[in-house]
Design an enzyme around this catalytic site. Structure first.
Site, PDB file in Angstrom:
ATOM      1  N   ASP A 238      -0.800   6.352  -4.723  1.00 49.21           N
ATOM      2  CA  ASP A 238       0.176   6.643  -3.437  1.00 49.21           C
ATOM      3  C   ASP A 238      -0.593   6.886  -2.312  1.00 49.21           C
ATOM      4  OD1 ASP A 238       2.167   7.118  -1.737  1.00 49.21           O
ATOM      5  OD2 ASP A 238       3.210   8.811  -2.952  1.00 49.21           O
TER       6      ASP A 238
ATOM      7  N   HIS B  44       0.943   7.093   0.683  1.00 49.86           N
ATOM      8  CA  HIS B  44       1.646   7.927   1.561  1.00 49.86           C
ATOM      9  C   HIS B  44       1.715   7.532   3.087  1.00 49.86           C
ATOM     10  CE1 HIS B  44       3.601  10.823  -0.722  1.00 49.86           C
ATOM     11  NE2 HIS B  44       2.290  11.422  -1.574  1.00 49.86           N
TER      12      HIS B  44
ATOM     13  N   GLU C 149       1.221   2.327  -3.529  1.00 46.15           N
ATOM     14  CA  GLU C 149       2.500   2.766  -2.950  1.00 46.15           C
ATOM     15  C   GLU C 149       2.239   3.009  -1.409  1.00 46.15           C
ATOM     16  OE1 GLU C 149       5.736   6.442  -3.277  1.00 46.15           O
ATOM     17  OE2 GLU C 149       4.331   5.852  -4.938  1.00 46.15           O
TER      18      GLU C 149
ATOM     19  N   GLU D 158      10.330   4.618  -0.069  1.00 42.69           N
ATOM     20  CA  GLU D 158      10.711   5.791  -0.090  1.00 42.69           C
ATOM     21  C   GLU D 158      11.394   6.144   1.436  1.00 42.69           C
ATOM     22  OE1 GLU D 158       7.658   9.055   0.136  1.00 42.69           O
ATOM     23  OE2 GLU D 158       6.779   7.781  -1.307  1.00 42.69           O
TER      24      GLU D 158
ATOM     25  N   ASP E 186      14.974   5.789  -2.551  1.00 41.16           N
ATOM     26  CA  ASP E 186      15.327   7.339  -2.964  1.00 41.16           C
ATOM     27  C   ASP E 186      16.892   7.586  -2.860  1.00 41.16           C
ATOM     28  OD1 ASP E 186      15.571  10.346  -2.850  1.00 41.16           O
ATOM     29  OD2 ASP E 186      13.416  10.329  -2.627  1.00 41.16           O
TER      30      ASP E 186
ATOM     31  N   HIS F 242      12.285   6.410  -6.111  1.00 47.12           N
ATOM     32  CA  HIS F 242      11.635   7.510  -5.843  1.00 47.12           C
ATOM     33  C   HIS F 242      12.234   8.631  -6.118  1.00 47.12           C
ATOM     34  CE1 HIS F 242       9.968  10.424  -2.442  1.00 47.12           C
ATOM     35  NE2 HIS F 242       8.897   9.639  -2.840  1.00 47.12           N
TER      36      HIS F 242
END
Length: 381
Positions: A183, A185, A209, A235, A257, A284
């Site tokens: 991830d 982020h 991700e 997400e 999500d 997510h």
């Protein structure tokens, strides 16, 4: 049957639950929250509840349309998350009223179990080996980790080496038959992503991700074209229209999500849209039991599902755990790294209402960290 009242509960560690009750006693639960903005979403839930009280709870699609499009200003994480929790609760009521799981109402199951992955941190690379080994011993066949902590705007050799070392450590422990995902982020940018991804490719991550922040989705094609690794994101995309540019950019995995992207109703449509792009879906879910239960209803009903995130035991959960709020924990029992199909009506779980009511208000509203670069300038994350 009419909706009689809507209640919300802010519970540890950083979650918000909503409870929708009908005049004949059927109760549906949902999880509407934005991490770090729970109080704001709570207000939005009660504003939207004004549109629901006194109405037929079975008109889920009509309620979704009114909640999302019944005002001049639309969308965004706060409103979409408030809608998401209420939508989950309405589907829960529908399933309980009809005596079937929600995934049956969505067309029926397309699989009998879903693969799940467990979170192993990654901000501190020295902790990776023990964390991955623990998940292997617990029976998981896949894990996910952060690629880095805060990241320099242009990665140094040390930065790149640290990312690759995390991945190499995970691969060594997992071997060739298990998977890891990384991830980013949104802490990277186009330049950093294009530099790092070729070094990761020999280690064969399942996916990388969110290499870019969502506001830079127009640059995502540049990363996808340069990446030998499947790219995932979603997400922080809250609707089909938010997801469309990412799909057009060529991502391999969409990650909506269930507590942010308009709930079960909208995520089901996002999955169908992703299917037209030959893109897989991996919901997510770093949140609580209702978000996970809703995610599983999608996982068991959409054909292009890949893998399920879940937060049981992750480091964010201080003060309470996912299983603390459910009566029967067996529905979330892992079987060789998989979750078996829930068969109970609605979302498939029974909320421990006494525990939820006792926990309400006993946690401060969680806030994300504020990071700065060594020169003192703000660092995005």
């Amino acid at each position: 049957m009419k909706i009689a009242r809507v209640e919300t509960f802010a519970v540890p560690p950083r979650w918000l639950f909503c409870r929708v009750e009908t005049d004949d006693g059927v109760v549906g639960w949902g999880e509407p929250v934005v991490e770090g903005r729970a109080a704001t979403v709570r207000t939005a839930v009660h504003e939207l509840a004004e549109l629901l009280v006194g109405k037929d709870p079975m008109r889920i699609e009509d309620h979704w349309q009114v909640m999302t499009k019944g005002s001049f200003y639309r969308g965004g994480p706060v409103l979409s998350s408030a809608v998401a929790g209420l939508d989950q609760a309405l589907w829960d009521i529908a399933g309980k009223t009809l005596g079937v799981p929600v995934h049956v109402l969505l067309g029926g199951p397309v699989r009998e179990r879903v693969r799940a992955y467990s979170w192993v941190g990654g901000d501190e690379p020295g902790e990776i080996a023990d964390a991955v080994q623990a998940q292997v011993e617990a029976g998981f066949t896949a894990v996910k980790m952060n690629a880095s902590g805060r990241m320099n705007r242009i990665a140094t050799t040390r930065d790149i080496d640290a990312v690759v070392q995390r991945a190499a450590t995970a691969r060594e422990i997992l071997g060739p038959d298990r998977d890891f995902a990384m991830d980013f982020h949104g802490r990277f940018n186009v330049a950093n992503s294009r530099r790092v991804l070729p070094y990761l490719a020999p280690l064969n991550p399942l996916f990388v991700e969110e290499p870019l922040l969502p506001e830079y989705t127009h640059r995502l094609r540049d990363v996808v074209d340069a990446s030998p690794i499947p790219v995932a994101t979603g997400e922080r995309l809250y609707s089909r229209t938010d997801a469309l540019p990412a799909l057009q950019a060529g991502i391999a995995v969409l990650q909506p999500d269930l507590s942010h992207a308009g709930g079960i109703s909208e995520v089901r449509r996002m999955a169908a849209l992703a299917e037209t792009f030959d893109v897989l879906v991996a919901p997510h879910c770093p949140l609580g039991p209702l978000s996970l239960a809703a995610s599983l209803q999608i996982a068991f009903s959409v054909p292009n599902f890949l893998i399920q995130e879940q937060s049981i035991g992750i480091h964010y959960n201080t003060g309470a755990e996912v299983l603390d709020y459910v009566v029967d924990r067996e529905v979330f029992r892992f079987d060789e790294g998989h979750l078996n199909r829930p068969t109970r009506p609605g979302l498939g779980i029974e909320v421990d209402e006494k525990v939820v009511r006792a926990a309400d208000g006993k946690t401060p509203d969680w806030r994300g960290p504020v990071w700065r670069h060594p020169d003192g300038s703000f660092a995005e994350w």
